[in-house]
Design a protein around this motif. Sequence first.
Motif, PDB file in Angstrom:
ATOM      1  N   UNK A   1       0.829  -1.206   0.000  1.00 14.61           N
ATOM      2  CA  UNK A   1       0.000   0.000   0.000  1.00 14.61           C
ATOM      3  C   UNK A   1       0.863   1.255   0.000  1.00 14.61           C
ATOM      4  N   UNK A   2       1.893   1.268   0.827  1.00 15.42           N
ATOM      5  CA  UNK A   2       2.751   2.450   0.918  1.00 15.42           C
ATOM      6  C   UNK A   2       3.653   2.600  -0.315  1.00 15.42           C
TER       7      UNK A   2
ATOM      8  N   UNK B   1      -9.479   8.698   2.127  1.00 17.37           N
ATOM      9  CA  UNK B   1     -10.542   8.150   1.285  1.00 17.37           C
ATOM     10  C   UNK B   1      -9.999   7.172   0.235  1.00 17.37           C
ATOM     11  N   UNK B   2      -8.787   7.380  -0.219  1.00 13.62           N
ATOM     12  CA  UNK B   2      -8.220   6.483  -1.232  1.00 13.62           C
ATOM     13  C   UNK B   2      -7.994   5.090  -0.668  1.00 13.62           C
ATOM     14  N   UNK B   3      -7.507   5.029   0.561  1.00 12.58           N
ATOM     15  CA  UNK B   3      -7.308   3.728   1.202  1.00 12.58           C
ATOM     16  C   UNK B   3      -8.642   3.072   1.527  1.00 12.58           C
TER      17      UNK B   3
ATOM     18  N   UNK C   1      -7.209 -13.737  -1.849  1.00 10.98           N
ATOM     19  CA  UNK C   1      -6.374 -12.549  -1.682  1.00 10.98           C
ATOM     20  C   UNK C   1      -6.408 -11.669  -2.924  1.00 10.98           C
ATOM     21  N   UNK C   2      -6.982 -12.201  -3.996  1.00  9.62           N
ATOM     22  CA  UNK C   2      -7.173 -11.379  -5.196  1.00  9.62           C
ATOM     23  C   UNK C   2      -8.047 -10.163  -4.884  1.00  9.62           C
ATOM     24  N   UNK C   3      -8.927 -10.282  -3.900  1.00 11.69           N
ATOM     25  CA  UNK C   3      -9.753  -9.129  -3.519  1.00 11.69           C
ATOM     26  C   UNK C   3      -8.887  -7.996  -2.992  1.00 11.69           C
ATOM     27  N   UNK C   4      -7.830  -8.337  -2.258  1.00 13.08           N
ATOM     28  CA  UNK C   4      -6.894  -7.296  -1.819  1.00 13.08           C
ATOM     29  C   UNK C   4      -6.193  -6.679  -3.020  1.00 13.08           C
ATOM     30  N   UNK C   5      -5.775  -7.510  -3.967  1.00 13.23           N
ATOM     31  CA  UNK C   5      -5.120  -6.998  -5.159  1.00 13.23           C
ATOM     32  C   UNK C   5      -6.021  -6.076  -5.957  1.00 13.23           C
ATOM     33  N   UNK C   6      -7.289  -6.436  -6.065  1.00 18.14           N
ATOM     34  CA  UNK C   6      -8.241  -5.569  -6.778  1.00 18.14           C
ATOM     35  C   UNK C   6      -8.384  -4.245  -6.039  1.00 18.14           C
ATOM     36  N   UNK C   7      -8.497  -4.311  -4.710  1.00 20.76           N
ATOM     37  CA  UNK C   7      -8.578  -3.090  -3.919  1.00 20.76           C
ATOM     38  C   UNK C   7      -7.325  -2.249  -4.054  1.00 20.76           C
ATOM     39  N   UNK C   8      -6.172  -2.903  -4.138  1.00 17.73           N
ATOM     40  CA  UNK C   8      -4.904  -2.185  -4.295  1.00 17.73           C
ATOM     41  C   UNK C   8      -4.869  -1.463  -5.644  1.00 17.73           C
TER      42      UNK C   8
ATOM     43  N   UNK D   1      -5.563  -1.689   4.954  1.00 20.42           N
ATOM     44  CA  UNK D   1      -5.978  -0.431   4.336  1.00 20.42           C
ATOM     45  C   UNK D   1      -6.317   0.629   5.383  1.00 20.42           C
ATOM     46  N   UNK D   2      -6.881   0.217   6.526  1.00 19.60           N
ATOM     47  CA  UNK D   2      -7.157   1.181   7.590  1.00 19.60           C
ATOM     48  C   UNK D   2      -5.860   1.814   8.101  1.00 19.60           C
ATOM     49  N   UNK D   3      -4.849   0.978   8.323  1.00 20.68           N
ATOM     50  CA  UNK D   3      -3.562   1.509   8.782  1.00 20.68           C
ATOM     51  C   UNK D   3      -2.948   2.399   7.703  1.00 20.68           C
ATOM     52  N   UNK D   4      -3.031   1.945   6.450  1.00 20.28           N
ATOM     53  CA  UNK D   4      -2.523   2.757   5.353  1.00 20.28           C
ATOM     54  C   UNK D   4      -3.251   4.084   5.234  1.00 20.28           C
ATOM     55  N   UNK D   5      -4.577   4.072   5.440  1.00 15.13           N
ATOM     56  CA  UNK D   5      -5.344   5.301   5.388  1.00 15.13           C
ATOM     57  C   UNK D   5      -4.968   6.259   6.499  1.00 15.13           C
ATOM     58  N   UNK D   6      -4.669   5.716   7.679  1.00 14.12           N
ATOM     59  CA  UNK D   6      -4.217   6.557   8.795  1.00 14.12           C
ATOM     60  C   UNK D   6      -2.885   7.224   8.458  1.00 14.12           C
TER      61      UNK D   6
END
Length: 473
Positions: free
Chosen positions: A156-157, A280-282, A181-188, A315-320
């Motif tokens: 994410x970073x 909001x992006x995260x 884990x593809x769902x994480x990749x799609x979100x990324x 993503x929550x940590x990344x958004x923070x």
Amino acid sequence: MSSLLHPSRRPFVILAVLYSSVLFTSTAVQHYLMGSQVWDLGIFEQFNWLIANGKINTISSLRNITPLQDHFSLLLLPIALVYKLSPNAYTLFALQSLALGCMPALAADLCLRQGVKRELIWALAIAIVLSPYSFLVNRGDFHPDVLTLPLMLVAIREVDQPRRWLYYPCLLLTLVAKNAQALFGIGLSFYALAKGQRARAAITLAISMAWWSLATHISSAGGDHVGIRLGYLGDTKLEMLTTLITRPSVVFNEAPPDSILLYSLGLSLPFLALLGRASWKALLGCTPIYFTNLISASSIQRELNHHYSIGILAFLIGGCIDALAQANPPSLQRAKTILYATLLFSTAALLGYGRLGYYQSRLLPRLQEAQDFQAAKQIIQPNDSVLTIANYAAHMAGRQMVKQIEKPGYGAVNQYDWIVLPAPNIPINIAGKLKRVDRTKLGPNVARVRREAEAAQMNCRSANASIVLCSRT
């Protein structure tokens, strides 16, 4: 890369070590006190045992498929190498606790690189440490995708960094933990697009979709999890999408609004004071996982003690971090206010969701049974075949043949070297309440198996006050 032992980072490294120790101790205690089940701890331990012993194509007696046919988790291959050095569930717990426990130090390091105020870094570290999800997802269970949490945060970073050598390996290692884990990749890819990285977003989406297609095909023997959990929306993906668009309220038949609210609050409460407009992006990035959990017919995807939300935590940590690293940092007084608010919210979340009382109400009352079970287990050899209940199978999964009496199809009882049963009068956990075995639905099964064993000329005896052992000799 700056040294983790640099004075500015040292307190967070110490915190991470302490946090990892707490995580491991809490889950080890829960496991010892019979708080683990065969799904999924026992299954993954048997998968690792099979791989570690060169039996990667052998069908698991607990899951009835080979290890890689479950979710095509290639990450099990290196995990099994570590497991071979110390073949027991505590090794898996240690790996998982380290992955979760390192997050305060990793997040602090990323914040320090962005010049974030120290008070805000401590606020984020506190939110991570007191997050009930981090605590619960580790307790009494194991999933390989949880081990990739640090890699998810790094990916994410790195999404808007010109270098590729760190981003893509982290993405690939995250994906190979399991097909979903593809769902994480799609979100990324959504996150990369929101960051203006269109080329990287397209490549990330293509890699993720290709992995999902390949892994889902190879693991098809394990069942169609999408069809099982979203089948109420339609028979095909097009029908599911049409139903969501034309009749979205049907989701509330499977996921009541109150359960959605409680789930969402439990995940986000520790981080609320740290999120900002830059987050909001995260938050967009976590929507594929979050939305899938919301509409699932399986309520466990909306429970904090399961692994389905691990990508959301990243993503929550990344958004923070995105919010804390914004161009206009808050004043010192504002930073202290955020720190105190985070401490308050995080403490409330842990006390409200952390299930701390379970140790006293559900686990400690089984201390004697746990001690008796471990004593009785000592005479059973690693290569012996075992028939037992699901709760005990979680402690005996490190072997080729172990089956549970709750599942039909275990066959003739005298084919097993050992049958391990609870005594009729001991209390076991049934739907969150401790009840005597002979007063539960499990009781008749236990009694029937013992009668079958005795009829087959097996030697059945009370090993101690809690455990009954039947053997062929």
